[in-house]
Scaffold this motif. Structure first.
Motif, PDB file in Angstrom:
ATOM      1  N   ALA A 128       0.859  -1.188   0.000  1.00 60.62           N
ATOM      2  CA  ALA A 128       0.000   0.000   0.000  1.00 60.62           C
ATOM      3  C   ALA A 128       0.894   1.236   0.000  1.00 60.62           C
ATOM      4  O   ALA A 128       1.884   1.293   0.736  1.00 60.62           O
ATOM      5  N   ILE A 129       0.522   2.196  -0.811  1.00 56.63           N
ATOM      6  CA  ILE A 129       1.248   3.458  -0.894  1.00 56.63           C
ATOM      7  C   ILE A 129       0.479   4.494  -0.083  1.00 56.63           C
ATOM      8  O   ILE A 129      -0.717   4.706  -0.304  1.00 56.63           O
ATOM      9  N   VAL A 130       1.179   5.140   0.858  1.00 56.32           N
ATOM     10  CA  VAL A 130       0.547   6.109   1.745  1.00 56.32           C
ATOM     11  C   VAL A 130       1.449   7.345   1.837  1.00 56.32           C
ATOM     12  O   VAL A 130       2.667   7.210   2.004  1.00 56.32           O
ATOM     13  N   PHE A 131       0.860   8.527   1.725  1.00 54.59           N
ATOM     14  CA  PHE A 131       1.633   9.747   1.930  1.00 54.59           C
ATOM     15  C   PHE A 131       1.896   9.920   3.419  1.00 54.59           C
ATOM     16  O   PHE A 131       1.045   9.597   4.255  1.00 54.59           O
ATOM     17  N   ASP A 132       3.071  10.423   3.757  1.00 53.59           N
ATOM     18  CA  ASP A 132       3.486  10.461   5.162  1.00 53.59           C
ATOM     19  C   ASP A 132       2.648  11.381   6.041  1.00 53.59           C
ATOM     20  O   ASP A 132       2.676  11.254   7.260  1.00 53.59           O
ATOM     21  N   LYS A 143      -2.936  -1.259  11.394  1.00 53.42           N
ATOM     22  CA  LYS A 143      -3.964  -2.045  12.099  1.00 53.42           C
ATOM     23  C   LYS A 143      -4.305  -3.323  11.330  1.00 53.42           C
ATOM     24  O   LYS A 143      -4.656  -4.344  11.922  1.00 53.42           O
ATOM     25  N   ASN A 144      -4.156  -3.280  10.011  1.00 58.84           N
ATOM     26  CA  ASN A 144      -4.494  -4.429   9.173  1.00 58.84           C
ATOM     27  C   ASN A 144      -3.286  -5.293   8.822  1.00 58.84           C
ATOM     28  O   ASN A 144      -3.332  -6.082   7.873  1.00 58.84           O
ATOM     29  N   GLY A 145      -2.212  -5.155   9.586  1.00 56.81           N
ATOM     30  CA  GLY A 145      -1.074  -6.057   9.468  1.00 56.81           C
ATOM     31  C   GLY A 145      -0.025  -5.659   8.454  1.00 56.81           C
ATOM     32  O   GLY A 145       0.883  -6.445   8.157  1.00 56.81           O
ATOM     33  N   TYR A 146      -0.109  -4.454   7.932  1.00 53.04           N
ATOM     34  CA  TYR A 146       0.892  -3.988   6.977  1.00 53.04           C
ATOM     35  C   TYR A 146       2.067  -3.382   7.744  1.00 53.04           C
ATOM     36  O   TYR A 146       1.877  -2.693   8.747  1.00 53.04           O
ATOM     37  N   ILE A 147       3.270  -3.661   7.264  1.00 50.24           N
ATOM     38  CA  ILE A 147       4.496  -3.211   7.921  1.00 50.24           C
ATOM     39  C   ILE A 147       5.223  -2.236   7.006  1.00 50.24           C
ATOM     40  O   ILE A 147       5.325  -2.466   5.789  1.00 50.24           O
ATOM     41  N   LYS A 148       5.746  -1.163   7.604  1.00 48.48           N
ATOM     42  CA  LYS A 148       6.489  -0.174   6.820  1.00 48.48           C
ATOM     43  C   LYS A 148       7.672  -0.863   6.147  1.00 48.48           C
ATOM     44  O   LYS A 148       8.489  -1.498   6.810  1.00 48.48           O
ATOM     45  N   SER A 149       7.726  -0.743   4.829  1.00 55.60           N
ATOM     46  CA  SER A 149       8.780  -1.391   4.058  1.00 55.60           C
ATOM     47  C   SER A 149       9.880  -0.394   3.681  1.00 55.60           C
ATOM     48  O   SER A 149      11.060  -0.697   3.802  1.00 55.60           O
ATOM     49  N   ARG A 150       9.462   0.781   3.207  1.00 53.45           N
ATOM     50  CA  ARG A 150      10.452   1.803   2.857  1.00 53.45           C
ATOM     51  C   ARG A 150       9.775   3.158   2.686  1.00 53.45           C
ATOM     52  O   ARG A 150       8.556   3.246   2.584  1.00 53.45           O
ATOM     53  N   ILE A 151      10.596   4.191   2.646  1.00 52.25           N
ATOM     54  CA  ILE A 151      10.119   5.555   2.439  1.00 52.25           C
ATOM     55  C   ILE A 151      10.768   6.094   1.175  1.00 52.25           C
ATOM     56  O   ILE A 151      11.975   5.935   0.968  1.00 52.25           O
ATOM     57  N   ILE A 152       9.954   6.711   0.340  1.00 53.53           N
ATOM     58  CA  ILE A 152      10.450   7.375  -0.858  1.00 53.53           C
ATOM     59  C   ILE A 152      10.299   8.870  -0.602  1.00 53.53           C
ATOM     60  O   ILE A 152       9.191   9.368  -0.425  1.00 53.53           O
ATOM     61  N   ASN A 161       6.561  12.848   1.117  1.00 50.30           N
ATOM     62  CA  ASN A 161       7.204  11.542   1.177  1.00 50.30           C
ATOM     63  C   ASN A 161       6.131  10.469   1.066  1.00 50.30           C
ATOM     64  O   ASN A 161       5.022  10.630   1.572  1.00 50.30           O
ATOM     65  N   ILE A 162       6.494   9.382   0.428  1.00 52.56           N
ATOM     66  CA  ILE A 162       5.595   8.242   0.273  1.00 52.56           C
ATOM     67  C   ILE A 162       6.136   7.103   1.132  1.00 52.56           C
ATOM     68  O   ILE A 162       7.335   6.822   1.106  1.00 52.56           O
ATOM     69  N   ILE A 163       5.238   6.479   1.876  1.00 52.64           N
ATOM     70  CA  ILE A 163       5.617   5.311   2.662  1.00 52.64           C
ATOM     71  C   ILE A 163       4.998   4.084   2.008  1.00 52.64           C
ATOM     72  O   ILE A 163       3.811   4.085   1.686  1.00 52.64           O
ATOM     73  N   ILE A 164       5.794   3.062   1.811  1.00 56.70           N
ATOM     74  CA  ILE A 164       5.320   1.792   1.261  1.00 56.70           C
ATOM     75  C   ILE A 164       5.117   0.833   2.433  1.00 56.70           C
ATOM     76  O   ILE A 164       6.038   0.570   3.202  1.00 56.70           O
ATOM     77  N   TYR A 165       3.886   0.347   2.562  1.00 57.92           N
ATOM     78  CA  TYR A 165       3.559  -0.665   3.561  1.00 57.92           C
ATOM     79  C   TYR A 165       3.367  -1.987   2.848  1.00 57.92           C
ATOM     80  O   TYR A 165       2.847  -2.025   1.738  1.00 57.92           O
ATOM     81  N   LYS A 166       3.782  -3.067   3.504  1.00 58.46           N
ATOM     82  CA  LYS A 166       3.764  -4.375   2.865  1.00 58.46           C
ATOM     83  C   LYS A 166       3.192  -5.413   3.822  1.00 58.46           C
ATOM     84  O   LYS A 166       3.393  -5.341   5.036  1.00 58.46           O
ATOM     85  N   LYS A 167       2.504  -6.399   3.215  1.00 58.07           N
ATOM     86  CA  LYS A 167       1.934  -7.491   4.002  1.00 58.07           C
ATOM     87  C   LYS A 167       2.052  -8.780   3.202  1.00 58.07           C
ATOM     88  O   LYS A 167       1.734  -8.808   2.011  1.00 58.07           O
ATOM     89  N   ASP A 168       2.482  -9.831   3.867  1.00 57.88           N
ATOM     90  CA  ASP A 168       2.475 -11.178   3.287  1.00 57.88           C
ATOM     91  C   ASP A 168       1.283 -11.882   3.920  1.00 57.88           C
ATOM     92  O   ASP A 168       1.289 -12.155   5.116  1.00 57.88           O
ATOM     93  N   VAL A 169       0.242 -12.166   3.120  1.00 56.32           N
ATOM     94  CA  VAL A 169      -1.008 -12.706   3.693  1.00 56.32           C
ATOM     95  C   VAL A 169      -0.846 -14.100   4.255  1.00 56.32           C
ATOM     96  O   VAL A 169      -1.711 -14.559   4.992  1.00 56.32           O
ATOM     97  N   GLU A 170       0.245 -14.778   3.944  1.00 60.71           N
ATOM     98  CA  GLU A 170       0.437 -16.101   4.543  1.00 60.71           C
ATOM     99  C   GLU A 170       1.162 -16.025   5.873  1.00 60.71           C
ATOM    100  O   GLU A 170       1.253 -17.011   6.566  1.00 60.71           O
ATOM    101  N   GLN A 171       1.678 -14.854   6.224  1.00 62.16           N
ATOM    102  CA  GLN A 171       2.349 -14.677   7.515  1.00 62.16           C
ATOM    103  C   GLN A 171       1.368 -14.132   8.540  1.00 62.16           C
ATOM    104  O   GLN A 171       1.481 -13.006   8.984  1.00 62.16           O
ATOM    105  N   LYS A 172       0.386 -14.916   8.900  1.00 62.62           N
ATOM    106  CA  LYS A 172      -0.650 -14.431   9.819  1.00 62.62           C
ATOM    107  C   LYS A 172      -0.363 -14.829  11.235  1.00 62.62           C
ATOM    108  O   LYS A 172       0.300 -15.714  11.553  1.00 62.62           O
TER     109      LYS A 172
END
Length: 172
Positions: A128-132, A143-152, A161-172
């Protein structure tokens, strides 16, 4: 455009069609906050949303969906599949109209969306791409299990700045 139709007891997620664009525009322009979610400081125009729609139509790896309750458009989800070594879904825009927020509906919609892509396309990685400056958006993704991956830093015209959040749906 990727064909999507997710039917739930409470809502339907399906591709936006030309007839839905005006409603999608109203959904986005409902508030300044919604526009800021997209990185815009001002309300967007019909021409702008039409351009995004046409871009999506011509790309087989993109999606532009509406979330409907009783045929009323209450949200949009826009993004694409990145077909690299591991297929990933990139969610560029996820907006739910204000009157439907903070009731668990967004989380439920996101879960249905993730399940659909896991079962239909075997995609396990969601980004997910989110503005800072989108504090409520950041809270939603975390809250939905996404973890900050990197900042652009400062990659868009408004110098946010854009923050990239990432989630692996099998890592529950």
């Amino acid at each position: 455009m990727i064909p999507i139709e997710i039917v739930n007891d409470n809502y339907v997620i399906r591709n936006i069609c030309l007839e839905d664009l005006e409603k999608a525009l109203d959904c986005i322009n409902q508030s300044e906050e919604n526009c800021k979610i997209l990185g815009n400081e001002e309300y967007i125009s019909y021409n702008y949303i039409m351009e995004r729609y046409l871009e999506t139509l011509t790309n087989s790896l993109e999606f532009f969906c509406g979330v409907f309750i009783d045929e009323k458009l209450i949200g949009i989800i826009k993004g694409r599949i990145e077909n690299n070594m591991q297929k990933e879904i990139w969610i560029m825009s996820f907006i739910i109209m204000e009157e439907y927020r903070n009731k668990g509906l967004g989380t439920n919609i996101l879960k249905s969306f993730e399940d659909y892509f896991l079962k239909s396309y075997y995609i396990k990685i969601f980004c997910a791409i989110v503005f800072d400056d989108n504090i409520s958006g950041i809270s939603f993704w975390v809250k939905n299990g996404y973890i900050k991956s990197r900042i652009i830093k400062g990659m868009v015209t408004n110098n946010k700045n854009i923050i990239i959040y990432k989630k692996d749906v099998e890592q529950k």
